[in-house]
Structures are given as C-alpha cells and as structure tokens.
Design an enzyme around this catalytic site. Structure first.
Site, PDB file in Angstrom:
ATOM      1  N   ARG A  32      45.328  59.916  24.577  1.00  0.00           N
ATOM      2  CA  ARG A  32      44.724  59.403  25.814  1.00  0.00           C
ATOM      3  C   ARG A  32      45.772  59.046  26.870  1.00  0.00           C
ATOM      4  O   ARG A  32      45.582  59.311  28.050  1.00  0.00           O
ATOM      5  CB  ARG A  32      43.846  58.200  25.498  1.00  0.00           C
ATOM      6  CG  ARG A  32      42.730  58.604  24.548  1.00  0.00           C
ATOM      7  CD  ARG A  32      41.692  57.544  24.406  1.00  0.00           C
ATOM      8  NE  ARG A  32      40.757  57.898  23.351  1.00  0.00           N
ATOM      9  CZ  ARG A  32      39.904  57.066  22.796  1.00  0.00           C
ATOM     10  NH1 ARG A  32      39.856  55.811  23.214  1.00  0.00           N
ATOM     11  NH2 ARG A  32      39.088  57.453  21.850  1.00  0.00           N
ATOM     12  N   ASP A 141      33.169  42.840  33.648  1.00  0.00           N
ATOM     13  CA  ASP A 141      33.910  43.688  32.718  1.00  0.00           C
ATOM     14  C   ASP A 141      35.336  43.875  33.225  1.00  0.00           C
ATOM     15  O   ASP A 141      35.619  43.683  34.411  1.00  0.00           O
ATOM     16  CB  ASP A 141      33.225  45.051  32.547  1.00  0.00           C
ATOM     17  CG  ASP A 141      33.671  45.748  31.271  1.00  0.00           C
ATOM     18  OD1 ASP A 141      33.083  45.476  30.208  1.00  0.00           O
ATOM     19  OD2 ASP A 141      34.632  46.540  31.332  1.00  0.00           O
TER      20      ASP A 141
HETATM   21  C1  LIG Z   1      31.734  47.732  23.281  1.00  0.00           C
HETATM   22  S1  LIG Z   1      31.579  47.162  24.928  1.00  0.00           S
HETATM   23  C2  LIG Z   1      30.338  45.908  24.721  1.00  0.00           C
HETATM   24  C3  LIG Z   1      29.275  45.966  25.782  1.00  0.00           C
HETATM   25  C4  LIG Z   1      28.109  45.002  25.590  1.00  0.00           C
HETATM   26  N1  LIG Z   1      28.553  43.637  25.587  1.00  0.00           N
HETATM   27  C5  LIG Z   1      27.342  45.316  24.328  1.00  0.00           C
HETATM   28  O1  LIG Z   1      27.422  44.560  23.360  1.00  0.00           O
HETATM   29  O2  LIG Z   1      26.651  46.338  24.299  1.00  0.00           O
HETATM   30  C6  LIG Z   1      33.094  46.207  25.123  1.00  0.00           C
HETATM   31  C7  LIG Z   1      33.449  45.950  26.576  1.00  0.00           C
HETATM   32  O3  LIG Z   1      34.441  44.922  26.631  1.00  0.00           O
HETATM   33  C8  LIG Z   1      35.265  45.188  27.743  1.00  0.00           C
HETATM   34  N2  LIG Z   1      36.541  44.473  27.612  1.00  0.00           N
HETATM   35  C9  LIG Z   1      37.568  44.744  26.783  1.00  0.00           C
HETATM   36  N3  LIG Z   1      38.583  43.897  27.010  1.00  0.00           N
HETATM   37  C10 LIG Z   1      38.185  43.058  27.993  1.00  0.00           C
HETATM   38  C11 LIG Z   1      38.817  41.980  28.692  1.00  0.00           C
HETATM   39  N4  LIG Z   1      40.065  41.592  28.418  1.00  0.00           N
HETATM   40  N5  LIG Z   1      38.113  41.366  29.664  1.00  0.00           N
HETATM   41  C12 LIG Z   1      36.854  41.767  29.965  1.00  0.00           C
HETATM   42  N6  LIG Z   1      36.211  42.778  29.349  1.00  0.00           N
HETATM   43  C13 LIG Z   1      36.878  43.425  28.376  1.00  0.00           C
HETATM   44  C14 LIG Z   1      35.423  46.699  27.714  1.00  0.00           C
HETATM   45  O4  LIG Z   1      35.806  47.210  28.976  1.00  0.00           O
HETATM   46  C15 LIG Z   1      34.032  47.165  27.274  1.00  0.00           C
HETATM   47  O5  LIG Z   1      33.248  47.496  28.374  1.00  0.00           O
END
Ligand SMILES: C[S@@+](CC[C@H](N)C(=O)[O-])C[C@H]1O[C@@H](n2cnc3c(N)ncnc32)[C@H](O)[C@@H]1O
Length: 286
Positions: A32, A141
């Site tokens: 990636r 996010d």
């Molecule tokens: C697997 S998704 C979960 C989405 C939703 N909460 C759900 O359960 O369906 C994880 C999300 O966490 C976000 N994320 C990861 N690290 C983060 C950070 N440091 N601050 C904010 N968001 C973060 C990612 O961009 C991603 O969109």
C-alpha cells in the site's frame, strides 16, 4: 521493504494515529505504501519515510498513507443487539434525564463513511421520544475521505446488508448515483475530521450524552487506547454512556467508568459525581 524501514514507518503511524501493526503487516505496508511512494516518484521506503517525517508536504502525505492503511469496514445497523439496547433502554433513560433541556447529543467516534451516524439518527427518530428536541448526532473520523462520504450520504448495496426493507424505504431514496439518505435525517447529522489521539481537536465535538466508539480501538495499542478513552471520558457529560464494539472492553484501560448491565449488552457510564479527590480518570482494570 527492509524490516528496519517497516519499523520506522509503523512507529510513525502508531505515534500519529494510535494504530498498531504487528510484524505480519510488513507486506501490507510494502504494497500500500509502495504505491504511494511510486506516485510521488520516490526511490524506496527510506525516502518515503523521510518525506513523511521531514518534508513540508509530509502531513498531507501522512493523511493519504492513513487512508490506505485504515480499515473502513462498516454498514448500517451493525451489531443489532447493541442498537436494540441503545434504543429500548438507553434512549428512554436519556429522554427522562434530559427532559428539562430537551437536548440530546450522540457521538459516533471513528464513524468511517457515516453508516453508524445515520443508524443512530434513525433509532432516535424511530423511538419517537425526542420530537421537537435539539438533537445532534455527530460523526467523526481520522480520514478526510470518510468524513466527505458521510456528509454526502450516498451508499452502495453492501452498506445495507442488515437494513430492513421498511427502514430502507423510510429513510433512503433511490437515485441513479446510489441510495441517498433522506434530508430529514441528514438535518441533524454532522460530520468532522477528528484524530482521536488529539484531545484538543476532540473538544470541537462538545459535550455528549453518548459515545459510540465501535471497532476502532481494536486497531490501537494499549497506550493509545488509554489516551482515547481519557478523551472520550472528558467529552461525556456526567452520567453519559460509552458503547464499544463487541470485542472491545476497558479491561487494562480504565476504571473510571461504571459498568451498566442492560438486557442484551454491557455498556460503560461516566459516574454522575466524581469520587472525592479524583479529578482524572483512573487506569487499570474495569
Ligand atoms: C472499522 S471502522 C469502524 C466504523 C464504525 N464505527 C463501525 O463500527 O462500523 C474504523 C474507523 O476508525 C477510524 N480511525 C482509525 N484511527 C483513528 C483515529 N486515530 N482517530 C479517529 N478515527 C480513527 C478509521 O479511519 C475507520 O474509519
């Protein structure tokens, strides 16, 4: 990619976003981030690392690196048993507790492309308990593209894998470019870019009655998890609720919350009054 290059890049990602990658992620990084390095015309991963860390465009590129390294998996009505608990047990409690202000603030922290935000908004509307109230569902996010997708509110079939035909008919409109969230739902949903490691930035969310932070902390190391939980604690009103993903808990992370046993779920609650002499959240087992 050399193991040392992987470690440098991995540690940088961890430092900036809290995400933890094990040694088995080297090939993911290679593939990636290799594409990113080529797109910039950089010769190898050491040069890419230097670009991220020291170039004036480093911060911008880090955003793109995080875009390709994060897991965005999400869909409407995910973890239905927990949503039932929210709708049937927590919302009535909140309707009673907030009856004098007639205000409700719910935060989806790490909302990916917004499906969780609109799901929560639907549950609030469907409950019928908050008509005429000042209701805000805030989605945040890390990734700008996710925030933009949430604001846009146009979805593909995979987002609807557990949505009933009735909910789909009530809150979505089919158009040639996809399935759109209806305007009356969008009206009280707000999106912003927030890195959960950045406590200052998280303050822009304001105080909230409920935080959903689901399937986010599983990707973090323990130190970053603690930091984020402290921030979520700070943003909750006393008596506010924290809901994590089904495989996540505050074990080894925080003892500042009370555990609340609902019929189908366990959720966390910020105590209404802080124990005397305890202004900061306690860490450890919970
Ligand atoms: C697997 S998704 C979960 C989405 C939703 N909460 C759900 O359960 O369906 C994880 C999300 O966490 C976000 N994320 C990861 N690290 C983060 C950070 N440091 N601050 C904010 N968001 C973060 C990612 O961009 C991603 O969109």
């Amino acid at each position: 990619m050399m193991p040392e290059e992987f470690r440098l890049l991995r540690d940088l990602i961890n430092e900036r976003a809290g995400l933890h990658f094990g040694d088995d992620s080297m090939f993911v990084f290679e593939r990636r981030l290799g594409d990113r390095a080529s797109a910039l015309g950089l010769d190898g991963f050491a040069a890419y690392y230097k670009h991220l860390r020291f170039s004036p465009q480093g911060a911008e590129e880090l955003e793109l690196a995080l875009e390709v390294l994060t897991t965005k998996e999400t869909y409407f009505f995910r973890q239905e048993y927990q949503l039932r608990s929210f709708q049937q047990e927590l919302l009535p409690r909140l309707a009673e507790a907030n009856a004098s202000q007639r205000r409700l603030n719910v935060w989806s922290a790490g909302c990916s492309t917004g499906e969780e935000v609109y799901t929560l908004a639907i549950l609030i509307l469907e409950s019928g308990l908050f008509e005429g109230w000042d209701v805000h569902v805030i989605g945040s996010d890390l990734c700008r593209s996710n925030v933009a997708a949430g604001r846009r509110g146009v979805y593909r079939p995979s987002s609807f894998r557990t949505t009933t035909p009735l909910m789909r008919q009530r809150y979505f409109e089919e158009r040639s470019d996809g399935t759109h969230v209806v305007e009356r739902l969008k009206r009280f949903c707000h999106f912003g870019q927030v890195n959960l490691l950045d406590a200052e930035r998280a303050r822009t969310v304001g105080r909230v009655d409920v935080v959903f932070c689901r399937n986010v902390l599983i990707y973090f190391d323990e130190r970053s998890r603690r930091k984020v939980i402290d921030t979520l604690y700070d943003r909750l009103v006393p008596g506010g609720y924290l809901l994590l993903g089904h495989s996540e808990s505050l074990l080894h992370v925080s003892t500042a919350f009370e555990l609340v046993h609902l019929k189908e779920d366990l959720v966390y609650r910020k105590p209404v009054s802080q124990p005397r002499g305890n202004s900061a959240p306690q860490r450890g087992r919970s």
